[in-house]
Design a protein around this motif. Sequence first.
Motif, PDB file in Angstrom:
ATOM      1  N   THR A 132       0.658  -1.239   0.549  1.00  0.00           N
ATOM      2  CA  THR A 132      -0.283  -0.276  -0.524  1.00  0.00           C
ATOM      3  C   THR A 132       0.900   1.525  -0.052  1.00  0.00           C
ATOM      4  OG1 THR A 132       0.300   0.038   2.396  1.00  0.00           O
ATOM      5  CG2 THR A 132      -1.923  -1.187   1.768  1.00  0.00           C
ATOM      6  N   HIS A 133       1.959   1.265   0.352  1.00  0.00           N
ATOM      7  CA  HIS A 133       2.650   2.273   0.719  1.00  0.00           C
ATOM      8  C   HIS A 133       3.956   2.200   0.963  1.00  0.00           C
ATOM      9  CE1 HIS A 133       3.771   6.887   1.693  1.00  0.00           C
ATOM     10  NE2 HIS A 133       4.108   6.077   3.056  1.00  0.00           N
ATOM     11  N   THR A 134       5.156   3.173   0.330  1.00  0.00           N
ATOM     12  CA  THR A 134       6.842   2.833   0.493  1.00  0.00           C
ATOM     13  C   THR A 134       7.292   4.463   0.484  1.00  0.00           C
ATOM     14  OG1 THR A 134       6.365   0.919  -1.100  1.00  0.00           O
ATOM     15  CG2 THR A 134       8.733   2.432  -1.225  1.00  0.00           C
ATOM     16  N   GLU A 135       8.267   4.059   1.303  1.00  0.00           N
ATOM     17  CA  GLU A 135       8.991   5.330   2.248  1.00  0.00           C
ATOM     18  C   GLU A 135      10.145   5.497   2.393  1.00  0.00           C
ATOM     19  OE1 GLU A 135       7.607   7.609   6.228  1.00  0.00           O
ATOM     20  OE2 GLU A 135       5.404   6.686   4.580  1.00  0.00           O
ATOM     21  N   VAL A 136      11.101   6.084   2.195  1.00  0.00           N
ATOM     22  CA  VAL A 136      11.970   6.923   2.139  1.00  0.00           C
ATOM     23  C   VAL A 136      13.073   7.815   2.586  1.00  0.00           C
ATOM     24  CG1 VAL A 136      14.766   6.423   0.415  1.00  0.00           C
ATOM     25  CG2 VAL A 136      12.579   4.639   0.134  1.00  0.00           C
ATOM     26  N   ASP A 137      13.282   7.838   3.503  1.00  0.00           N
ATOM     27  CA  ASP A 137      13.627   8.621   4.547  1.00  0.00           C
ATOM     28  C   ASP A 137      14.981   9.711   3.391  1.00  0.00           C
ATOM     29  OD1 ASP A 137      15.551  10.941   6.152  1.00  0.00           O
ATOM     30  OD2 ASP A 137      14.396   9.443   7.545  1.00  0.00           O
ATOM     31  N   ASP A 138      14.185  10.951   3.584  1.00  0.00           N
ATOM     32  CA  ASP A 138      14.724  12.459   2.726  1.00  0.00           C
ATOM     33  C   ASP A 138      16.261  11.823   2.455  1.00  0.00           C
ATOM     34  OD1 ASP A 138      12.180  13.395   2.295  1.00  0.00           O
ATOM     35  OD2 ASP A 138      12.510  14.262   3.735  1.00  0.00           O
ATOM     36  N   ARG A 139      16.690  11.529   3.618  1.00  0.00           N
ATOM     37  CA  ARG A 139      18.548  11.724   3.794  1.00  0.00           C
ATOM     38  C   ARG A 139      18.956  10.604   2.890  1.00  0.00           C
ATOM     39  NH1 ARG A 139      19.549   9.376   9.063  1.00  0.00           N
ATOM     40  NH2 ARG A 139      18.346   8.799   9.207  1.00  0.00           N
ATOM     41  N   TYR A 140      17.769   9.637   1.801  1.00  0.00           N
ATOM     42  CA  TYR A 140      18.549   9.017   1.372  1.00  0.00           C
ATOM     43  C   TYR A 140      17.571   8.515  -0.378  1.00  0.00           C
ATOM     44  CZ  TYR A 140      20.238   6.722   5.249  1.00  0.00           C
ATOM     45  OH  TYR A 140      21.143   6.585   6.344  1.00  0.00           O
ATOM     46  N   GLN A 141      17.496   9.929  -0.114  1.00  0.00           N
ATOM     47  CA  GLN A 141      16.196   9.922  -1.556  1.00  0.00           C
ATOM     48  C   GLN A 141      17.633  10.234  -2.491  1.00  0.00           C
ATOM     49  OE1 GLN A 141      12.611   9.948  -2.440  1.00  0.00           O
ATOM     50  NE2 GLN A 141      12.451   9.855  -0.228  1.00  0.00           N
ATOM     51  N   GLY A 142      17.480   9.556  -3.943  1.00  0.00           N
ATOM     52  CA  GLY A 142      18.052   9.772  -5.269  1.00  0.00           C
ATOM     53  C   GLY A 142      19.499   9.173  -5.245  1.00  0.00           C
ATOM     54  N   GLN A 143      19.156   7.657  -4.076  1.00  0.00           N
ATOM     55  CA  GLN A 143      20.538   7.401  -4.395  1.00  0.00           C
ATOM     56  C   GLN A 143      20.353   5.666  -4.643  1.00  0.00           C
ATOM     57  OE1 GLN A 143      22.650   7.721  -0.398  1.00  0.00           O
ATOM     58  NE2 GLN A 143      21.572   9.774  -0.169  1.00  0.00           N
ATOM     59  N   GLY A 144      18.875   5.051  -4.554  1.00  0.00           N
ATOM     60  CA  GLY A 144      18.727   3.873  -5.254  1.00  0.00           C
ATOM     61  C   GLY A 144      18.203   3.100  -3.855  1.00  0.00           C
ATOM     62  N   VAL A 145      17.575   3.979  -2.838  1.00  0.00           N
ATOM     63  CA  VAL A 145      17.338   2.821  -1.631  1.00  0.00           C
ATOM     64  C   VAL A 145      16.389   2.555  -2.110  1.00  0.00           C
ATOM     65  CG1 VAL A 145      17.130   2.967   0.771  1.00  0.00           C
ATOM     66  CG2 VAL A 145      19.064   4.848  -0.389  1.00  0.00           C
ATOM     67  N   GLY A 146      14.989   3.107  -2.475  1.00  0.00           N
ATOM     68  CA  GLY A 146      14.103   2.314  -3.038  1.00  0.00           C
ATOM     69  C   GLY A 146      14.051   1.451  -3.801  1.00  0.00           C
ATOM     70  N   ALA A 147      14.916   1.640  -4.948  1.00  0.00           N
ATOM     71  CA  ALA A 147      14.487   0.273  -6.055  1.00  0.00           C
ATOM     72  C   ALA A 147      15.079  -0.947  -5.135  1.00  0.00           C
ATOM     73  CB  ALA A 147      15.243   0.626  -7.182  1.00  0.00           C
ATOM     74  N   ALA A 148      16.172  -0.577  -4.225  1.00  0.00           N
ATOM     75  CA  ALA A 148      16.662  -1.741  -3.808  1.00  0.00           C
ATOM     76  C   ALA A 148      15.882  -2.187  -2.667  1.00  0.00           C
ATOM     77  CB  ALA A 148      18.341  -1.521  -3.032  1.00  0.00           C
ATOM     78  N   LEU A 149      15.084  -1.139  -1.717  1.00  0.00           N
ATOM     79  CA  LEU A 149      14.209  -1.705  -1.413  1.00  0.00           C
ATOM     80  C   LEU A 149      13.527  -2.732  -1.865  1.00  0.00           C
ATOM     81  CD1 LEU A 149      12.328  -2.290   1.726  1.00  0.00           C
ATOM     82  CD2 LEU A 149      11.356   0.191   0.805  1.00  0.00           C
ATOM     83  N   ILE A 150      12.766  -2.421  -2.970  1.00  0.00           N
ATOM     84  CA  ILE A 150      11.564  -2.799  -4.035  1.00  0.00           C
ATOM     85  C   ILE A 150      12.110  -4.392  -4.507  1.00  0.00           C
ATOM     86  CG2 ILE A 150       9.822  -3.311  -5.697  1.00  0.00           C
ATOM     87  CD1 ILE A 150       9.053  -1.125  -2.479  1.00  0.00           C
TER      88      ILE A 150
END
Length: 95
Positions: free
Chosen positions: A38-56
């Motif tokens: 339902t929801h994915t969230e990445v801390d602002d400090r890690y935005q744009g570093q591929g963290v979201g893609a690594a999480l998914i």
Amino acid sequence: MSYLVEENAAKHRFEILVDDALAGFTAYLPRGEVLVFTHTEVDDRYQGQGVGAALIKGTLDQVRARGGRVVPRCPFMAAFIERHPDYADLVVDAP
């Protein structure tokens, strides 16, 4: 940076740790073997570093390993699967 994706079943989410710090999560509703994301969230400090893609990616790899399926209601996860069609076999309609 070292990533670790692990399920936090008590909170119904998969979390990503970056150098042992919680950097983001993707939340789900359990429906048997199907997880409705339902929801994915990445801390602002890690935005744009591929963290979201690594999480998914880590989340979907774990779901696949245990024979589960997903309903990507979260737009971020849905877009990831669209860009990586090798995960499309995990998608089912909502139970």
